[in-house]
Design a protein around this motif. Sequence first.
Motif, mmCIF file in Angstrom:
data_model
loop_
_atom_site.group_PDB
_atom_site.id
_atom_site.type_symbol
_atom_site.label_atom_id
_atom_site.label_comp_id
_atom_site.label_asym_id
_atom_site.label_seq_id
_atom_site.Cartn_x
_atom_site.Cartn_y
_atom_site.Cartn_z
ATOM 1 N N ASN A 294 -8.337 -6.957 -1.120
ATOM 2 C CA ASN A 294 -8.498 -7.194 0.325
ATOM 3 C C ASN A 294 -8.236 -8.646 0.718
ATOM 4 O OD1 ASN A 294 -9.397 -4.446 0.723
ATOM 5 N ND2 ASN A 294 -11.392 -5.084 -0.105
ATOM 6 N N GLU A 295 -7.313 -9.278 0.009
ATOM 7 C CA GLU A 295 -6.978 -10.667 0.325
ATOM 8 C C GLU A 295 -6.252 -10.750 1.662
ATOM 9 O OE1 GLU A 295 -7.305 -13.924 0.748
ATOM 10 O OE2 GLU A 295 -7.502 -14.019 -1.427
ATOM 11 N N ASN A 296 -6.560 -11.817 2.394
ATOM 12 C CA ASN A 296 -5.845 -12.079 3.636
ATOM 13 C C ASN A 296 -4.458 -12.631 3.321
ATOM 14 O OD1 ASN A 296 -7.885 -11.572 5.781
ATOM 15 N ND2 ASN A 296 -9.017 -13.146 4.671
ATOM 16 N N PRO B 125 -0.761 -9.141 0.746
ATOM 17 C CA PRO B 125 -0.513 -9.266 -0.696
ATOM 18 C C PRO B 125 -1.231 -8.182 -1.501
ATOM 19 C CG PRO B 125 -2.114 -10.898 0.018
ATOM 20 C CD PRO B 125 -1.601 -10.242 1.266
ATOM 21 N N ALA B 126 -0.513 -7.532 -2.376
ATOM 22 C CA ALA B 126 -1.107 -6.518 -3.246
ATOM 23 C C ALA B 126 -2.009 -7.199 -4.270
ATOM 24 C CB ALA B 126 -0.010 -5.733 -3.956
ATOM 25 N N PRO B 127 -3.162 -6.620 -4.576
ATOM 26 C CA PRO B 127 -4.040 -7.214 -5.590
ATOM 27 C C PRO B 127 -3.440 -7.076 -6.984
ATOM 28 C CG PRO B 127 -4.889 -5.086 -4.885
ATOM 29 C CD PRO B 127 -3.728 -5.390 -3.995
ATOM 30 N N ILE C 32 -9.045 -18.824 1.820
ATOM 31 C CA ILE C 32 -8.623 -17.794 0.885
ATOM 32 C C ILE C 32 -9.860 -17.326 0.123
ATOM 33 C CG2 ILE C 32 -8.153 -19.352 -1.052
ATOM 34 C CD1 ILE C 32 -5.577 -17.787 -1.563
ATOM 35 N N SER C 33 -9.851 -16.105 -0.380
ATOM 36 C CA SER C 33 -11.029 -15.601 -1.089
ATOM 37 C C SER C 33 -11.160 -16.272 -2.453
ATOM 38 C CB SER C 33 -10.944 -14.083 -1.261
ATOM 39 O OG SER C 33 -10.133 -13.741 -2.362
#
Length: 550
Positions: A302-304, A375-377, A403-404
């Motif tokens: 679930n990154e931005n 972005p895909a994890p 960012i996470s």
Amino acid sequence: MDGIVEYAVSSQEYARYAGATINFINNKYATVYVPLSRIPEKLIGSIAYSVIPKLFALLDLVSLEEMGVIRLQSSPLSLKGSGVLLGFVDTGIDYLNPMFQNADKTTRIVSIWDQTIVNMQASPDIFYYGTEYTKEQINAAIQSEEPLSIVPSIDEIGHGTTLAGLAGGFTDVTADFYGAAQLSEYLIVKLKPAKSNGRTYFGVPDNVACYAENDIMFGIAYLVNMAKKLNRPIAICIGLGTNQGSHEGLGPLNDIIADYSTQVGAAIIIAVGNEGNAMHHFFGKIDEAAAYTLVELEVGENENNFSIELWGNTPGTYSIDIISPSGEYIPRIPARIGEFRSIRFLFDETIIYVDYVIVEAQTGDELILIRFRNPAPGIWKIRVYGSKITSGFHLWLPVRGFISDKTVFVSPNQFTTITDPGNNLSAITATAYNPINQALFLEASRGYTRYEQINPDLAAPGVNIYTPLPGGQHGLASGTSLAAALMTGISALLLEWGIVRGNDRSMDTYQIKKYLIRGVKRNPALTYPNREWGYGTVDIYGTFESLRGE
């Protein structure tokens, strides 16, 4: 969209924005406001990268005695910052807090420029936007039963209030709190949040505190101009930072900081950031056997959206290819002037924009800007290729908050993690340590600059510091911005001694830095200067002892 142009040097660059709204910062830089309809997808190909305002975050996550301030205040010198201004470009200030008032309940704040409050009659003094509140208005608000009806400026986040309180808050015996420069007065700039188009371009979430480079530049210019108008020395604290930029103290914001740092009666103090253990930096050299170096990036769930900057050291020329977590391969993108790619990954549903700047305008070095959308994890692989002659390259992820914590480099490097403008060589740069166990703040950014120039300059307490908060509260906090605030208060004491009392009327930022270095405390087991501590831990009493010539 905003842009920062160096109009005094390049009339051609300035002319290309004909028809746009222009606001002058100083005698060199101006901000241009360009309608979004005129912004092309290939933005960097049409303008210099330095024109796009960088985005900055807040640098936070028994101190005065540790730094020798209490001894100095109680010594015959009795320095408390009288006649000196403390300037902050931050989140505002809780002007109703008694620590920012005199004993007679009048304010110690000379003015507040709140960039967030719309004023159609804004004057040139505040660059035609925001609202300025004078000491008289603030005093009237303090006496009013409805103060916000007179001065509606609020520090919702509290960061600015904390820094201002540490630097010069009035003594609160009941809370056992003491500011460094308790007789100084304040000039305050409350920054407006960065515009959504800038956030979108760099992938910064809408729900985090984020400020644009040009607004910070306007804020610093306001503080310096006001200090000149009042004919008083000023110590300015900058507790903001970004991982954008070359990490060598260049660019528009760094340029005006360097300029103002040479002005007599001005001290500019900057926090170095909290990126030391964030795993946001990668350094590599091209593996000659493989002809490339592999950079692995782990993207969290679930990154931005976010961006990465790759800066290649001269004389090398660099290029990349990309492999997604699902194995989808984007072949090597050649290093050509103006090269731009918009890449869609079919299986990962990710879009990546890649911009090549072979000779970046401010540094002359190569920049590759990589912007991720959706972005895909998983593990992304970026292979970096170089020309026959290379001397290393760096990649930086955004700072904490943008960012996470789950998105990191798999093999990070903790050095060269000072956030801009903390790489500025003209200002005083502050890192943080724990005054209880004398250990460096674990998260503190480490030096040196990208080209191995010495930074940070000095260390000050910044771990579990008892800090003032809005609403008259207090609490513990850590971060290099706290160290910068304390060092700002110390600089105000030196300005009182030098400028106000006439002991060194030529005092500027560089000289204050040298005075402070003279008095540092050092660990005999370490070699100085070094990447973590700079020249040592600040001790203002030690500075004056060194001047006795004994």
